[in-house]
Design a protein around this motif. Sequence first.
Motif, PDB file in Angstrom:
ATOM      1  N   ASP A  35       0.802  -1.220   0.000  1.00  0.00           N
ATOM      2  CA  ASP A  35       0.000   0.000   0.000  1.00  0.00           C
ATOM      3  C   ASP A  35       0.839   1.276   0.000  1.00  0.00           C
ATOM      4  O   ASP A  35       0.307   2.369   0.171  1.00  0.00           O
ATOM      5  CB  ASP A  35      -0.927   0.020   1.218  1.00  0.00           C
ATOM      6  N   GLY A  36       2.157   1.152  -0.175  1.00  0.00           N
ATOM      7  CA  GLY A  36       3.015   2.326  -0.185  1.00  0.00           C
ATOM      8  C   GLY A  36       3.597   2.689   1.157  1.00  0.00           C
ATOM      9  O   GLY A  36       4.526   3.506   1.235  1.00  0.00           O
ATOM     10  N   SER A  37       3.051   2.122   2.246  1.00  0.00           N
ATOM     11  CA  SER A  37       3.626   2.400   3.562  1.00  0.00           C
ATOM     12  C   SER A  37       4.847   1.507   3.786  1.00  0.00           C
ATOM     13  O   SER A  37       5.032   0.503   3.108  1.00  0.00           O
ATOM     14  CB  SER A  37       2.597   2.185   4.667  1.00  0.00           C
ATOM     15  N   MET A  38       5.662   1.870   4.749  1.00  0.00           N
ATOM     16  CA  MET A  38       6.933   1.183   4.956  1.00  0.00           C
ATOM     17  C   MET A  38       6.740  -0.221   5.520  1.00  0.00           C
ATOM     18  O   MET A  38       5.772  -0.501   6.232  1.00  0.00           O
ATOM     19  CB  MET A  38       7.833   2.005   5.886  1.00  0.00           C
ATOM     20  N   ARG A  39       7.690  -1.099   5.206  1.00  0.00           N
ATOM     21  CA  ARG A  39       7.744  -2.449   5.746  1.00  0.00           C
ATOM     22  C   ARG A  39       9.055  -2.622   6.515  1.00  0.00           C
ATOM     23  O   ARG A  39      10.093  -2.070   6.122  1.00  0.00           O
ATOM     24  CB  ARG A  39       7.667  -3.494   4.630  1.00  0.00           C
ATOM     25  N   PHE A  40       8.999  -3.428   7.586  1.00  0.00           N
ATOM     26  CA  PHE A  40      10.166  -3.600   8.445  1.00  0.00           C
ATOM     27  C   PHE A  40      10.349  -5.069   8.819  1.00  0.00           C
ATOM     28  O   PHE A  40       9.376  -5.782   9.092  1.00  0.00           O
ATOM     29  CB  PHE A  40      10.020  -2.771   9.727  1.00  0.00           C
ATOM     30  N   GLY A  41      11.611  -5.482   8.844  1.00  0.00           N
ATOM     31  CA  GLY A  41      11.930  -6.849   9.232  1.00  0.00           C
ATOM     32  C   GLY A  41      13.242  -6.922   9.972  1.00  0.00           C
ATOM     33  O   GLY A  41      13.932  -5.919  10.183  1.00  0.00           O
ATOM     34  N   ILE A  42      13.583  -8.138  10.362  1.00  0.00           N
ATOM     35  CA  ILE A  42      14.829  -8.425  11.088  1.00  0.00           C
ATOM     36  C   ILE A  42      15.607  -9.495  10.326  1.00  0.00           C
ATOM     37  O   ILE A  42      15.040 -10.487   9.860  1.00  0.00           O
ATOM     38  CB  ILE A  42      14.539  -8.935  12.519  1.00  0.00           C
ATOM     39  N   VAL A  81       9.895   3.340  18.313  1.00  0.00           N
ATOM     40  CA  VAL A  81      10.248   3.772  16.956  1.00  0.00           C
ATOM     41  C   VAL A  81       9.069   3.530  16.022  1.00  0.00           C
ATOM     42  O   VAL A  81       8.677   4.410  15.230  1.00  0.00           O
ATOM     43  CB  VAL A  81      11.497   3.023  16.451  1.00  0.00           C
ATOM     44  N   MET A  82       8.473   2.344  16.081  1.00  0.00           N
ATOM     45  CA  MET A  82       7.333   2.031  15.232  1.00  0.00           C
ATOM     46  C   MET A  82       6.152   2.952  15.519  1.00  0.00           C
ATOM     47  O   MET A  82       5.440   3.400  14.604  1.00  0.00           O
ATOM     48  CB  MET A  82       6.907   0.573  15.430  1.00  0.00           C
ATOM     49  N   GLU A  83       5.943   3.286  16.791  1.00  0.00           N
ATOM     50  CA  GLU A  83       4.840   4.180  17.157  1.00  0.00           C
ATOM     51  C   GLU A  83       5.047   5.577  16.580  1.00  0.00           C
ATOM     52  O   GLU A  83       4.104   6.199  16.066  1.00  0.00           O
ATOM     53  CB  GLU A  83       4.718   4.245  18.682  1.00  0.00           C
ATOM     54  N   ILE A  84       6.273   6.078  16.626  1.00  0.00           N
ATOM     55  CA  ILE A  84       6.577   7.395  16.060  1.00  0.00           C
ATOM     56  C   ILE A  84       6.340   7.391  14.554  1.00  0.00           C
ATOM     57  O   ILE A  84       5.767   8.336  13.994  1.00  0.00           O
ATOM     58  CB  ILE A  84       8.034   7.802  16.391  1.00  0.00           C
ATOM     59  N   ALA A 124       3.705   9.582  12.341  1.00  0.00           N
ATOM     60  CA  ALA A 124       4.198  10.425  11.256  1.00  0.00           C
ATOM     61  C   ALA A 124       3.561  10.067   9.910  1.00  0.00           C
ATOM     62  O   ALA A 124       3.753  10.785   8.925  1.00  0.00           O
ATOM     63  CB  ALA A 124       5.719  10.303  11.150  1.00  0.00           C
ATOM     64  N   GLY A 125       2.825   8.964   9.857  1.00  0.00           N
ATOM     65  CA  GLY A 125       2.130   8.582   8.642  1.00  0.00           C
ATOM     66  C   GLY A 125       2.979   7.868   7.612  1.00  0.00           C
ATOM     67  O   GLY A 125       2.521   7.655   6.479  1.00  0.00           O
ATOM     68  N   VAL A 126       4.197   7.468   7.972  1.00  0.00           N
ATOM     69  CA  VAL A 126       5.042   6.760   7.005  1.00  0.00           C
ATOM     70  C   VAL A 126       4.898   5.251   7.137  1.00  0.00           C
ATOM     71  O   VAL A 126       5.371   4.505   6.288  1.00  0.00           O
ATOM     72  CB  VAL A 126       6.530   7.157   7.147  1.00  0.00           C
TER      73      VAL A 126
END
Length: 377
Positions: free
Chosen positions: A19-26, A357-360, A364-366
């Motif tokens: 959807d264009g929003s960021m993805r995060f992994g480890i 960090v994820m909450e910020i 911020a809408g990213v």
Amino acid sequence: MQEFEFSKTGSARKPKCWDGSMRFGIFWPGTKTKLPSERIAELNPDPLDIENHLSLARACEQVSLDLVLLGDGYAPSSEEGTRIGFQDPGLHALIIAAPIIMATQHLGVISTLHTTFFHPAHIARFAANLDWLSNGRWGWNIVNGYRDYEASLFGFETLPHSAALYDAAAEAIAVIESLWDGSRRTEYDGRHYKSHGKMKGPYPSERPVFVCAAASDRGRRFTATHCDYLFASPTELSDLPAIKQDVSRYAHEASRPAPEILVVIDLHIREQQGEARRVFDDLMGSMETNEAGRKWSGQIGRLRNEQKSPFKFPAFVGTSREVADQIIAAREQWGLNGVLFRPLICSAEEVLRLAPVMEILERAGVRKNPKARNYSW
């Protein structure tokens, strides 16, 4: 050892919906340390204690990460590396995937499987069963193999040229996708693989997520043609726009959407001002210059197609607020849309530092919270 419950339910499979929003992994800690440093190894949990993996998996889900990447290899690079716990011992990316899947409900779990070392029929069956076990939360990291001392375990004196390996990987995908069609026999006679017959089920109801960590021009073309994600490891984030441009061009030529790009980025968070940078720089300075360090430098330089500064990776370091601001700035300046974190110390406690960090980022809408997008890939 703490017990864990089997999490597979009758709910819908993990959807593919970017959807264009960021993805995060480890980048999962399959060994004691991912860097050739005895000091870093001493700070990390024991990789042969299953509870450490289960705790880490729960932490990843608690901070609402999207996925984890399970790297893999078959041989230690040096006796010195084995002594400090660098790359040896290391858990198999197929085996450790199962308990991680069973300890979580929404986390994507991506296993590395080498096309050069497994026949496509093996990969097809492994993948189909892990897809079933995870309800669509498992993905395949497509790796050809590039280390001769690993390939020799499988009878190769030297590995073929990289372009030939990618040609073989493309054939492997054709065989695998055919074997996943339970309505017919597979009849495949290729240059690299042959397969005739029908594989017993279960079969994936849709193709699992495919990813690749290619750095060469041929590898990026392969990734753009076949994969959903590219794992990139540039020396600087300023290299990212050129990578995105290449991948977008190749995807357009293949008439398919460009894969999302996750950038491997080192991470260290501490809430006391200046502490994270001080500790991070100290630990990065502890990397060995002995055989383990030299071998790793050559390996990573070859893998990244980067010989001048193979040790150098982008890093987010600081307080939670500072790390979030660094991520937002990288998104605005370089188009960063996905991150594969590589914490120097990879424990449940360290991963939980990502929660603020994820909450910020969400405020911020990213980043959109995975729950709000049905935990999509």
